[in-house]
Design a protein around this motif. Structure first.
Motif, mmCIF file in Angstrom:
data_model
loop_
_atom_site.group_PDB
_atom_site.id
_atom_site.type_symbol
_atom_site.label_atom_id
_atom_site.label_comp_id
_atom_site.label_asym_id
_atom_site.label_seq_id
_atom_site.Cartn_x
_atom_site.Cartn_y
_atom_site.Cartn_z
ATOM 1 N N PHE A 260 38.873 38.836 39.428
ATOM 2 C CA PHE A 260 40.066 37.989 39.432
ATOM 3 C C PHE A 260 41.129 38.681 40.283
ATOM 4 O O PHE A 260 41.248 39.908 40.241
ATOM 5 C CB PHE A 260 40.618 37.843 38.012
ATOM 6 N N ALA A 261 41.904 37.896 41.008
ATOM 7 C CA ALA A 261 42.979 38.501 41.788
ATOM 8 C C ALA A 261 44.268 37.734 41.590
ATOM 9 O O ALA A 261 44.265 36.501 41.539
ATOM 10 C CB ALA A 261 42.614 38.520 43.269
ATOM 11 N N ALA A 262 45.367 38.476 41.498
ATOM 12 C CA ALA A 262 46.692 37.863 41.428
ATOM 13 C C ALA A 262 47.126 37.490 42.841
ATOM 14 O O ALA A 262 46.977 38.286 43.772
ATOM 15 C CB ALA A 262 47.680 38.851 40.820
ATOM 16 N N HIS A 264 50.375 35.446 45.113
ATOM 17 C CA HIS A 264 51.718 34.855 45.060
ATOM 18 C C HIS A 264 52.047 34.111 46.345
ATOM 19 O O HIS A 264 53.133 33.560 46.466
ATOM 20 C CB HIS A 264 52.770 35.946 44.818
ATOM 21 N N ASP A 265 51.153 34.135 47.328
ATOM 22 C CA ASP A 265 51.479 33.507 48.618
ATOM 23 C C ASP A 265 50.195 33.123 49.368
ATOM 24 O O ASP A 265 49.090 33.406 48.907
ATOM 25 C CB ASP A 265 52.342 34.455 49.462
ATOM 26 N N ALA A 266 50.395 32.496 50.529
ATOM 27 C CA ALA A 266 49.244 31.985 51.292
ATOM 28 C C ALA A 266 48.366 33.124 51.817
ATOM 29 O O ALA A 266 47.134 32.996 51.864
ATOM 30 C CB ALA A 266 49.740 31.116 52.453
ATOM 31 N N ALA A 267 48.984 34.240 52.198
ATOM 32 C CA ALA A 267 48.194 35.346 52.761
ATOM 33 C C ALA A 267 47.235 35.917 51.717
ATOM 34 O O ALA A 267 46.071 36.234 52.016
ATOM 35 C CB ALA A 267 49.124 36.447 53.285
ATOM 36 N N SER A 268 47.695 36.046 50.480
ATOM 37 C CA SER A 268 46.819 36.614 49.449
ATOM 38 C C SER A 268 45.719 35.619 49.072
ATOM 39 O O SER A 268 44.584 36.013 48.776
ATOM 40 C CB SER A 268 47.624 37.069 48.231
ATOM 41 N N ILE A 269 46.024 34.336 49.108
ATOM 42 C CA ILE A 269 44.981 33.336 48.829
ATOM 43 C C ILE A 269 43.913 33.382 49.920
ATOM 44 O O ILE A 269 42.713 33.351 49.637
ATOM 45 C CB ILE A 269 45.615 31.936 48.697
ATOM 46 N N HIS A 270 44.359 33.526 51.137
ATOM 47 C CA HIS A 270 43.411 33.639 52.248
ATOM 48 C C HIS A 270 42.505 34.861 52.048
ATOM 49 O O HIS A 270 41.291 34.802 52.240
ATOM 50 C CB HIS A 270 44.195 33.728 53.556
ATOM 51 N N GLN A 271 43.112 35.957 51.640
ATOM 52 C CA GLN A 271 42.337 37.188 51.411
ATOM 53 C C GLN A 271 41.346 37.010 50.254
ATOM 54 O O GLN A 271 40.210 37.470 50.317
ATOM 55 C CB GLN A 271 43.322 38.335 51.106
ATOM 56 N N MET A 277 36.540 36.250 45.854
ATOM 57 C CA MET A 277 36.889 36.489 44.453
ATOM 58 C C MET A 277 36.272 35.379 43.594
ATOM 59 O O MET A 277 36.020 34.272 44.077
ATOM 60 C CB MET A 277 38.412 36.436 44.293
ATOM 61 N N ASP A 278 36.064 35.646 42.306
ATOM 62 C CA ASP A 278 35.548 34.596 41.423
ATOM 63 C C ASP A 278 36.641 33.599 41.033
ATOM 64 O O ASP A 278 36.353 32.440 40.756
ATOM 65 C CB ASP A 278 34.943 35.211 40.158
ATOM 66 N N ALA A 279 37.885 34.074 40.992
ATOM 67 C CA ALA A 279 39.015 33.188 40.679
ATOM 68 C C ALA A 279 40.300 33.911 41.048
ATOM 69 O O ALA A 279 40.316 35.139 41.165
ATOM 70 C CB ALA A 279 39.041 32.830 39.190
ATOM 71 N N VAL A 280 41.381 33.132 41.220
ATOM 72 C CA VAL A 280 42.694 33.742 41.434
ATOM 73 C C VAL A 280 43.671 33.237 40.375
ATOM 74 O O VAL A 280 43.480 32.168 39.796
ATOM 75 C CB VAL A 280 43.266 33.463 42.849
ATOM 76 N N LEU A 281 44.713 34.068 40.139
ATOM 77 C CA LEU A 281 45.819 33.674 39.267
ATOM 78 C C LEU A 281 47.022 33.497 40.170
ATOM 79 O O LEU A 281 47.497 34.477 40.757
ATOM 80 C CB LEU A 281 46.073 34.757 38.219
ATOM 81 N N LEU A 282 47.470 32.260 40.334
ATOM 82 C CA LEU A 282 48.553 31.968 41.265
ATOM 83 C C LEU A 282 49.853 31.834 40.470
ATOM 84 O O LEU A 282 49.978 30.971 39.596
ATOM 85 C CB LEU A 282 48.223 30.671 42.023
ATOM 86 N N SER A 283 50.816 32.732 40.813
ATOM 87 C CA SER A 283 52.043 32.788 40.015
ATOM 88 C C SER A 283 53.254 33.167 40.855
ATOM 89 O O SER A 283 53.085 33.671 41.962
ATOM 90 C CB SER A 283 51.869 33.838 38.904
ATOM 91 N N PRO A 284 54.482 32.995 40.297
ATOM 92 C CA PRO A 284 54.758 32.331 39.018
ATOM 93 C C PRO A 284 55.037 30.841 39.212
ATOM 94 O O PRO A 284 55.743 30.481 40.154
ATOM 95 C CB PRO A 284 56.019 33.045 38.530
#
Ligand SMILES: Nc1nc2c([nH]c(=O)n2[C@H]2C[C@H](O)[C@@H](COP(=O)(O)OP(=O)(O)OP(=O)(O)O)O2)c(=O)[nH]1
Ligand SMILES: [Mg+2]
Length: 344
Positions: A260-262, A264-271, A277-284
């Motif tokens: 799982f990865a935290a 907070h922005d488009a760059a981290s989602i791209h990564q 990753m199996d899933a992400v936690l998008l916050s806040p």
């Protein structure tokens, strides 16, 4: 009519301008408690002579969701009532590149029945690994095991000892929960003690450990492999990994764990997409007292970022279990949080 469903633009309006040659496919993973529906894929078809999840190609005028609804009626004669956006799997077969838009179908009308004489069967979601599927399908198997709720430990307050903090979580964490053991003040040996205590007091829990601690403990503690179910990376951990390889190959951690990865922005989602990753936690989603001074994204921005994720997305930040329906409408997969997720 479909009750609660995320809506996406038709492919003809340029859903994926960078992938114009990709064959888009809508796929339904139909889940009823612990059972999942699989269908036999005829040997004459591409990637045939294996099982598949029902679905088919998205036509130019359709959204993936419209295609899913049409294909599931055509192939197994059911009317989809609720489909949760789960994953987008890009895969290069030698013959073609596909993008599988994977939906978890949780409500439908009608009795599934193979309309093309294909055999269909319900199998336990923990036993999907015993069946052969098309090569692109590998990430679907962990997805069907992911929970709706991702629970995060409370911070240890000043009056509490570590044992009292552990004891509180042992007593208040819901049965069978996936619990991220988040504690930033413990050294590796105390963190190991925390994992040991929780896993012996609450063997029903699926524990998720901090990546920073796992890196230290993994070489020293062989039992870690079975003590935890997964690993949680902060956005900083995620962004420090700069390689194209899948995450667990790169860092040599077990592929049986969930990652799982935290974000907070488009760059981290791209990564997170790149490292599979199996899933992400998008916050806040909302501002919270635990992260004072951090503004909430709000649902509109959250939904836009969520749409960029190819992996299942949990909503975090001022979220309660009751928000699950709203998260599904925004294209998310599950809910994550701290205070609202414990039993009183
Ligand atoms: N339906 C389905 N297709 C899959 C899965 N995994 C996978 O790689 N695929 C690939 C195989 C095919 O190249 C493509 C979907 O093809 P399909 O044969 O279902 O398409 P369709 O129902 O529209 O059939 P057709 O009209 O083109 O014959 O996606 C899966 O689990 N289910
Ligand atoms: Mg098909």
């Amino acid at each position: 009519m479909i009750a609660i469903l995320p809506e996406y633009a038709p492919l003809s309006s340029g859903l994926n301008p960078h992938h114009s040659k990709v064959v888009h496919v809508a796929v339904g993973v139909i889940v009823q408690s612990d059972q999942v529906l699989i269908c036999w894929r005829d040997a004459s078809l591409h990637q045939g002579n294996r099982y598949e999840f029902p679905g088919g190609k998205v036509e130019a005028s359709e959204t993936p969701l419209q295609a899913l609804t049409r294909e599931l009626l055509e192939e197994i004669n059911i009317q989809v009532k609720k489909a949760i956006r789960a994953q987008q799997l890009y895969f290069n077969y030698p013959e073609k590149t596909v993008c599988l838009h994977i939906f978890k179908v949780t409500e439908f009308e009608g009795e599934p029945c193979g309309q093309q004489n294909q055999a269909i069967r319900w199998v336990n979601r923990h036993e999907l690994g015993q069946y052969q599927f098309p090569d692109a399908n590998a990430p679907i198997l962990p997805m069907v095991l992911l929970p709706d709720h991702y629970v995060i430990t409370q911070s240890q307050d000043h009056q509490q000892t570590l044992n009292q903090w552990l004891d509180w979580h042992s007593r208040h964490t819901p049965q069978q929960a996936w619990l991220y053991v988040r504690h930033k003040q413990l050294d590796a040996s105390l963190y190991q003690q925390a994992i040991k205590t929780l896993s012996s007091q609450r063997p029903d829990l699926k524990l998720i450990a901090m990546y920073s601690q796992v890196k230290t403990l993994k070489p020293l503690w062989p039992e870690l492999d079975s003590a935890i179910t997964g690993v949680h990376l902060s956005q900083r951990d995620l962004m420090q990994l700069d390689n194209q390889m899948q995450f667990n190959d790169k860092v040599q951690l077990p592929s049986s764990w969930f990652y799982f990865a935290a974000c907070h922005d488009a760059a981290s989602i791209h990564q997170a997409n790149t490292l599979a990753m199996d899933a992400v936690l998008l916050s806040p989603v909302h501002a919270t007292s635990t992260h004072a001074g951090q503004a909430g994204l709000g649902w509109a921005a959250w939904q836009q970022l969520c749409a960029q994720s190819n992996v299942p997305v949990y909503a975090l930040g001022g979220i309660a279990p009751d928000d699950l329906g709203q998260v599904h409408q925004a294209g998310g997969f599950g809910v994550a949080g701290i205070r609202a997720f414990y039993q009183s």
